[in-house]
Structures are given as C-alpha cells and as structure tokens.
Design a protein around this motif. Structure first.
Motif, PDB file in Angstrom:
ATOM      1  N   UNK A 288       0.825  -1.203   0.000  1.00 57.71           N
ATOM      2  CA  UNK A 288       0.000   0.000   0.000  1.00 57.71           C
ATOM      3  C   UNK A 288       0.865   1.261   0.000  1.00 57.71           C
ATOM      4  N   UNK A 289       1.894   1.306   0.828  1.00 57.84           N
ATOM      5  CA  UNK A 289       2.739   2.504   0.916  1.00 57.84           C
ATOM      6  C   UNK A 289       3.419   2.841  -0.398  1.00 57.84           C
ATOM      7  N   UNK A 290       3.960   1.846  -1.067  1.00 57.43           N
ATOM      8  CA  UNK A 290       4.637   2.071  -2.349  1.00 57.43           C
ATOM      9  C   UNK A 290       3.653   2.583  -3.388  1.00 57.43           C
ATOM     10  N   UNK A 291       2.458   1.991  -3.435  1.00 56.73           N
ATOM     11  CA  UNK A 291       1.468   2.398  -4.417  1.00 56.73           C
ATOM     12  C   UNK A 291       0.912   3.781  -4.082  1.00 56.73           C
ATOM     13  N   UNK A 292       0.711   4.085  -2.795  1.00 53.66           N
ATOM     14  CA  UNK A 292       0.257   5.426  -2.400  1.00 53.66           C
ATOM     15  C   UNK A 292       1.292   6.457  -2.820  1.00 53.66           C
ATOM     16  N   UNK A 293       2.556   6.185  -2.562  1.00 51.80           N
ATOM     17  CA  UNK A 293       3.625   7.102  -2.949  1.00 51.80           C
ATOM     18  C   UNK A 293       3.600   7.360  -4.451  1.00 51.80           C
ATOM     19  N   UNK A 294       3.483   6.322  -5.253  1.00 50.60           N
ATOM     20  CA  UNK A 294       3.485   6.480  -6.709  1.00 50.60           C
ATOM     21  C   UNK A 294       2.304   7.316  -7.185  1.00 50.60           C
ATOM     22  N   UNK A 295       1.095   6.958  -6.761  1.00 44.05           N
ATOM     23  CA  UNK A 295      -0.096   7.652  -7.248  1.00 44.05           C
ATOM     24  C   UNK A 295      -0.179   9.097  -6.745  1.00 44.05           C
TER      25      UNK A 295
ATOM     26  N   UNK B  15      10.777   6.595 -12.941  1.00 46.67           N
ATOM     27  CA  UNK B  15      10.052   5.835 -11.930  1.00 46.67           C
ATOM     28  C   UNK B  15      10.188   4.329 -12.177  1.00 46.67           C
ATOM     29  N   UNK B  16       9.906   3.527 -11.143  1.00 44.04           N
ATOM     30  CA  UNK B  16       9.989   2.068 -11.301  1.00 44.04           C
ATOM     31  C   UNK B  16       8.745   1.515 -12.005  1.00 44.04           C
ATOM     32  N   UNK B  17       8.528   1.974 -13.231  1.00 40.44           N
ATOM     33  CA  UNK B  17       7.410   1.501 -14.038  1.00 40.44           C
ATOM     34  C   UNK B  17       7.980   0.847 -15.288  1.00 40.44           C
TER      35      UNK B  17
ATOM     36  N   UNK C 297       2.187   0.296 -13.695  1.00 41.16           N
ATOM     37  CA  UNK C 297       2.553   0.926 -12.428  1.00 41.16           C
ATOM     38  C   UNK C 297       3.493  -0.001 -11.653  1.00 41.16           C
ATOM     39  N   UNK C 298       3.970   0.411 -10.476  1.00 37.47           N
ATOM     40  CA  UNK C 298       4.951  -0.412  -9.761  1.00 37.47           C
ATOM     41  C   UNK C 298       4.509  -1.840  -9.452  1.00 37.47           C
ATOM     42  N   UNK C 299       3.210  -2.135  -9.478  1.00 39.83           N
ATOM     43  CA  UNK C 299       2.762  -3.507  -9.240  1.00 39.83           C
ATOM     44  C   UNK C 299       2.203  -4.167 -10.498  1.00 39.83           C
ATOM     45  N   UNK C 300       2.475  -3.577 -11.656  1.00 39.93           N
ATOM     46  CA  UNK C 300       2.129  -4.224 -12.909  1.00 39.93           C
ATOM     47  C   UNK C 300       0.754  -3.913 -13.468  1.00 39.93           C
TER      48      UNK C 300
END
Length: 188
Positions: free
Chosen positions: A23-30, A104-106, A124-127
């Motif tokens: 959740x933290x990584x995805x919140x940071x990205x968005x 970014x890590x995309x 996105x970072x989780x695909x």
C-alpha cells in the motif's frame, strides 16, 4: 405489463478499487507521480481478514477515484484489470507525466495515438496497466494503436496525429460522432 422497455438510468464512471501488495509504495506512486491526494485511509475488518484502504482523488467533487486495498497476493497469477485510464487537460500535462514516468519504477512505457486520443501507457509499480491521455478533436473507428514519437514538437505531433487519423476509416470531427452516439443512446 408495460409496453415499452425502460431505458437504463444514466451513469458515469466514479472510481476503481485495486488490490495491492504494498500500500505505501502504491500510495507514494499515485500521489507523488500522478498527483492524487489521499482523501481518507483506514482499516476494515473483512471475512478474509483486515484490509488497509487508502482513498485517492484528483477531483474535489469525488471523495475517491481510486481505492488502494491491501491483500493482493504476491503470486496473483492473472490481473483482471485491463487498464486504468486518466484524461488530462492538455498535451503539456501528458508530456510532463511521460517525463516523470521515465524516472520511476514503471515498465512498458508506450506513447500511442488512438486517433481519438493521444496516450501514454505504462505498468505501475505492481504491474497494473495505466493509460494517461488527451482527447483529440477527431473520431476514428476503434481499436487503433499507432506508436507515437513524444520527441516531436507539439505542432509536429498534432500534425502527425491528424494526418494519421484522416487515413482511418470513419474519420470525422468528434462532435459529429458524439451527436450520432447521443441519438443512439436516446433511442435505446
């Protein structure tokens, strides 16, 4: 028994929920890259255990446009989300986000023209596949996907996009197409 079939009520897209592993990584990205704001967050007890939920929006009229929910297994196998699409106001905004994404890590960053939109796709970072796009003033039959060179100047890019759109079947001004679709929807 009614003689006419009732028309479906009007609706519009509101939001999407995504199960995520971090959740933290995805919140940071968005929030950092795409400019969303956290509008709420919290824990929710479910039959499958507790979930962490983060609500994100870029529109103050929408409490949330995206919900990030913990609980996505690391080895989910298949992601049923084809894509999440976001409309931008102008080409400058699309160019800025394209620039940001390159740092970014995309993965799978792919600028394309659909004739009716100029888009940048990425994972996105989780695909999850995400589309950022600006509308064009044209309609062409879909699907259409033409690789697009973001190194072109704005004038060159719009000129190329219009020339390619004009080559496609059904090319017309988008307002003409919208009027036809509105009539079709009203008659259903």
């Amino acid at each position: 028994m009614p003689s006419a079939v009732a028309r479906a009520p009007r609706l519009s897209f509101s939001h999407i929920g995504i199960f995520v592993t971090e959740v933290g990584r995805m919140q940071d990205f968005y929030t950092r890259v795409l400019g969303f704001t956290v509008t709420d967050r919290g824990e929710l007890e479910t039959a499958d255990g507790p979930l962490t939920l983060v609500f994100l929006s870029r529109d103050p009229r929408e409490h949330h446009q995206i919900v990030l929910a913990s609980g996505r297994p690391a080895q989910a196998g298949f992601n049923p989300i084809n894509q999440i699409s976001f409309r931008l106001e102008d080409l400058a905004g699309l160019r800025e986000l394209h620039r940001r994404l390159r740092h970014e890590p995309v993965s799978h960053i792919a600028p394309v023209s659909h004739g009716n939109a100029l888009s940048v796709y990425f994972r996105d970072p989780e695909g999850n596949r995400v589309e950022l796009f600006v509308d064009t003033p044209w309609y062409v039959r879909q699907p259409l996907r033409l690789p697009m060179d973001m190194a072109l100047s704005d004038a060159e890019l719009w000129s190329w996009a219009e020339a390619e759109a004009r080559k496609q079947p059904g090319f017309k001004p988008v307002e003409e197409w919208r009027a036809q679709i509105e009539t079709k929807m009203e008659n259903q």
